[in-house]
Motif scaffolding. Structure first.
Motif, PDB file in Angstrom:
ATOM      1  N   GLY A  50       0.686  -1.159  -0.235  1.00  0.00           N
ATOM      2  CA  GLY A  50       0.101   0.001   0.105  1.00  0.00           C
ATOM      3  C   GLY A  50       1.133   1.221  -0.389  1.00  0.00           C
ATOM      4  N   GLU A  51       0.380   2.576  -0.702  1.00  0.00           N
ATOM      5  CA  GLU A  51       1.213   3.377  -0.428  1.00  0.00           C
ATOM      6  C   GLU A  51       1.378   3.867   0.731  1.00  0.00           C
ATOM      7  N   GLY A  52       2.604   4.436   1.108  1.00  0.00           N
ATOM      8  CA  GLY A  52       3.208   4.509   2.329  1.00  0.00           C
ATOM      9  C   GLY A  52       3.359   3.435   3.746  1.00  0.00           C
ATOM     10  N   GLU A  53       3.377   2.467   3.089  1.00  0.00           N
ATOM     11  CA  GLU A  53       3.590   1.677   4.066  1.00  0.00           C
ATOM     12  C   GLU A  53       5.405   1.840   4.972  1.00  0.00           C
ATOM     13  N   ALA A  55       8.621  -0.529   6.913  1.00  0.00           N
ATOM     14  CA  ALA A  55       8.794  -1.531   7.557  1.00  0.00           C
ATOM     15  C   ALA A  55       9.513  -0.742   9.218  1.00  0.00           C
ATOM     16  N   VAL A  56       9.115  -1.075  10.437  1.00  0.00           N
ATOM     17  CA  VAL A  56       9.649  -1.103  11.397  1.00  0.00           C
ATOM     18  C   VAL A  56      10.088  -2.252  12.451  1.00  0.00           C
ATOM     19  N   ALA A  57      12.182  -2.552  12.096  1.00  0.00           N
ATOM     20  CA  ALA A  57      12.667  -3.316  12.884  1.00  0.00           C
ATOM     21  C   ALA A  57      12.904  -3.136  13.851  1.00  0.00           C
ATOM     22  N   SER A  58      12.840  -3.495  14.737  1.00  0.00           N
ATOM     23  CA  SER A  58      13.606  -3.482  16.399  1.00  0.00           C
ATOM     24  C   SER A  58      14.233  -4.241  16.710  1.00  0.00           C
ATOM     25  N   PHE A  59      16.051  -4.348  16.399  1.00  0.00           N
ATOM     26  CA  PHE A  59      16.832  -5.634  16.630  1.00  0.00           C
ATOM     27  C   PHE A  59      17.870  -5.537  18.206  1.00  0.00           C
ATOM     28  N   GLU A  60      17.226  -6.940  17.801  1.00  0.00           N
ATOM     29  CA  GLU A  60      18.331  -6.354  19.930  1.00  0.00           C
ATOM     30  C   GLU A  60      19.711  -6.590  19.750  1.00  0.00           C
ATOM     31  N   ASN A  61      20.143  -5.346  20.409  1.00  0.00           N
ATOM     32  CA  ASN A  61      21.074  -5.133  20.295  1.00  0.00           C
ATOM     33  C   ASN A  61      22.078  -5.936  20.959  1.00  0.00           C
ATOM     34  N   PRO A  62      23.346  -6.587  20.596  1.00  0.00           N
ATOM     35  CA  PRO A  62      24.185  -7.818  21.257  1.00  0.00           C
ATOM     36  C   PRO A  62      25.184  -6.410  22.479  1.00  0.00           C
ATOM     37  N   ALA A  63      25.741  -5.380  21.934  1.00  0.00           N
ATOM     38  CA  ALA A  63      26.451  -4.842  22.819  1.00  0.00           C
ATOM     39  C   ALA A  63      25.141  -4.299  24.646  1.00  0.00           C
ATOM     40  N   GLY A  64      23.645  -4.973  24.189  1.00  0.00           N
ATOM     41  CA  GLY A  64      22.930  -4.741  25.732  1.00  0.00           C
ATOM     42  C   GLY A  64      22.458  -2.927  25.304  1.00  0.00           C
ATOM     43  N   GLY A  65      21.990  -2.649  26.146  1.00  0.00           N
ATOM     44  CA  GLY A  65      21.082  -2.044  26.327  1.00  0.00           C
ATOM     45  C   GLY A  65      19.376  -1.913  24.709  1.00  0.00           C
ATOM     46  N   ASP A  66      19.104  -0.494  24.520  1.00  0.00           N
ATOM     47  CA  ASP A  66      18.299  -0.508  23.838  1.00  0.00           C
ATOM     48  C   ASP A  66      18.248  -1.166  22.623  1.00  0.00           C
ATOM     49  N   ALA A  67      16.930  -1.761  22.162  1.00  0.00           N
ATOM     50  CA  ALA A  67      17.081  -2.227  20.866  1.00  0.00           C
ATOM     51  C   ALA A  67      17.689  -1.120  19.858  1.00  0.00           C
ATOM     52  N   ILE A  68      17.679  -1.503  18.652  1.00  0.00           N
ATOM     53  CA  ILE A  68      17.801  -1.379  17.460  1.00  0.00           C
ATOM     54  C   ILE A  68      17.026  -1.044  16.596  1.00  0.00           C
ATOM     55  N   GLU A  69      16.221   0.596  16.372  1.00  0.00           N
ATOM     56  CA  GLU A  69      15.481   0.831  15.486  1.00  0.00           C
ATOM     57  C   GLU A  69      15.547   1.118  14.076  1.00  0.00           C
ATOM     58  N   VAL A  70      15.030   0.190  13.326  1.00  0.00           N
ATOM     59  CA  VAL A  70      15.222   0.689  12.105  1.00  0.00           C
ATOM     60  C   VAL A  70      13.662   0.660  11.123  1.00  0.00           C
ATOM     61  N   ARG A  71      13.979   1.535  10.568  1.00  0.00           N
ATOM     62  CA  ARG A  71      12.765   1.924   9.926  1.00  0.00           C
ATOM     63  C   ARG A  71      13.067   2.576   7.892  1.00  0.00           C
ATOM     64  N   GLU A  72      12.372   1.946   7.751  1.00  0.00           N
ATOM     65  CA  GLU A  72      12.313   1.917   6.079  1.00  0.00           C
ATOM     66  C   GLU A  72      11.011   1.484   5.188  1.00  0.00           C
ATOM     67  N   LYS A  73      11.032   2.767   4.066  1.00  0.00           N
ATOM     68  CA  LYS A  73      10.141   2.692   3.478  1.00  0.00           C
ATOM     69  C   LYS A  73       9.866   1.935   2.790  1.00  0.00           C
ATOM     70  N   ILE A  74       8.729   1.511   2.077  1.00  0.00           N
ATOM     71  CA  ILE A  74       8.351   0.403   1.805  1.00  0.00           C
ATOM     72  C   ILE A  74       8.155   0.579  -0.097  1.00  0.00           C
ATOM     73  N   TRP A  75       8.577   0.776  -0.791  1.00  0.00           N
ATOM     74  CA  TRP A  75       8.424   0.966  -1.872  1.00  0.00           C
ATOM     75  C   TRP A  75       7.451  -0.169  -3.382  1.00  0.00           C
ATOM     76  N   PRO A  76       6.247   0.481  -3.657  1.00  0.00           N
ATOM     77  CA  PRO A  76       5.600  -0.585  -4.365  1.00  0.00           C
ATOM     78  C   PRO A  76       6.212  -0.885  -5.289  1.00  0.00           C
ATOM     79  N   ALA A  77       7.413  -0.401  -6.233  1.00  0.00           N
ATOM     80  CA  ALA A  77       7.264  -0.963  -7.831  1.00  0.00           C
ATOM     81  C   ALA A  77       9.199  -1.477  -7.297  1.00  0.00           C
ATOM     82  N   THR A  78       8.965  -1.955  -6.067  1.00  0.00           N
ATOM     83  CA  THR A  78      10.255  -3.269  -5.797  1.00  0.00           C
ATOM     84  C   THR A  78       9.274  -4.241  -5.292  1.00  0.00           C
ATOM     85  N   ASP A  79      10.388  -5.929  -5.053  1.00  0.00           N
ATOM     86  CA  ASP A  79       9.151  -7.157  -4.950  1.00  0.00           C
ATOM     87  C   ASP A  79       9.874  -7.158  -3.288  1.00  0.00           C
ATOM     88  N   LYS A  80      10.747  -6.695  -2.740  1.00  0.00           N
ATOM     89  CA  LYS A  80      11.652  -6.812  -1.561  1.00  0.00           C
ATOM     90  C   LYS A  80      11.895  -5.836  -0.798  1.00  0.00           C
TER      91      LYS A  80
END
Length: 163
Positions: A50-53, A55-80
């Motif tokens: 959908g337009e404007g979707e 992906a927000v990923a929360s990765f466990e931090n190997p060094a400890g502390g808060d999780a690492i958050e990554v936000r990535e726009k999902i492009w409709p023209a791609t398959d991944k």
């Protein structure tokens, strides 16, 4: 008769019809030359996003502390869609690191969640603590001259809770 069989088979499909994305690979990427390690996850689009979707990923931090958050726009023209962390420290061999992925629509509402883990086949100690090369022409890093592999491994473990 033929139509009845097709309808029956279609009715028996898995209930995963609501899923929009599926995991299409996850790994730990070690780049020895520049002394970095990252987590990487690929999401395969099962439907046109959908337009404007996002992906927000929360990765466990190997060094400890808060999780690492990554936000990535999902492009409709791609398959991944690829989600990659910034460089990480303190990765331990055979430890499953948690990843929680949430797909949000354009209004920020969740439309799908995916929980998984990623496990490294190596400790981060195999990486040097500083890049081996610098600059656009891969000039040897002068800070690395005369440093033993043992010194580099010890330096890469500094302040790591997992070693």
């Amino acid at each position: 008769m033929g139509l009845a069989i097709v309808a029956l088979v279609a009715g028996c499909r898995d209930s995963k019809d609501t899923e929009r994305y599926a995991l299409d690979g996850k790994l730990v990427v070690f780049n020895y030359r520049v002394a970095t390690a990252r987590f990487l996850v690929n999401l395969k689009h099962l439907r046109t996003p959908g337009e404007g979707e996002v992906a927000v990923a929360s990765f466990e931090n190997p060094a400890g502390g808060d999780a690492i958050e990554v936000r990535e726009k999902i492009w409709p023209a791609t398959d991944k869609t690829t989600l990659t962390t910034p460089p990480l420290r303190c990765i331990v061999k055979d430890h499953p690191y948690k990843i929680a992925i949430k797909i949000e629509d354009s209004a920020g509402q969740p439309v799908q969640t995916i929980d998984t883990t990623v496990t490294s086949s190596e400790d981060q100690t195999l990486l040097p603590d500083k890049p081996l090369v610098v600059g656009p022409f891969y000039t040897p890093n002068p800070e690395m001259k005369g440093r033993s592999v043992a010194e580099q491994a010890a330096a890469s473990r500094e302040d790591c809770p997992n070693f």
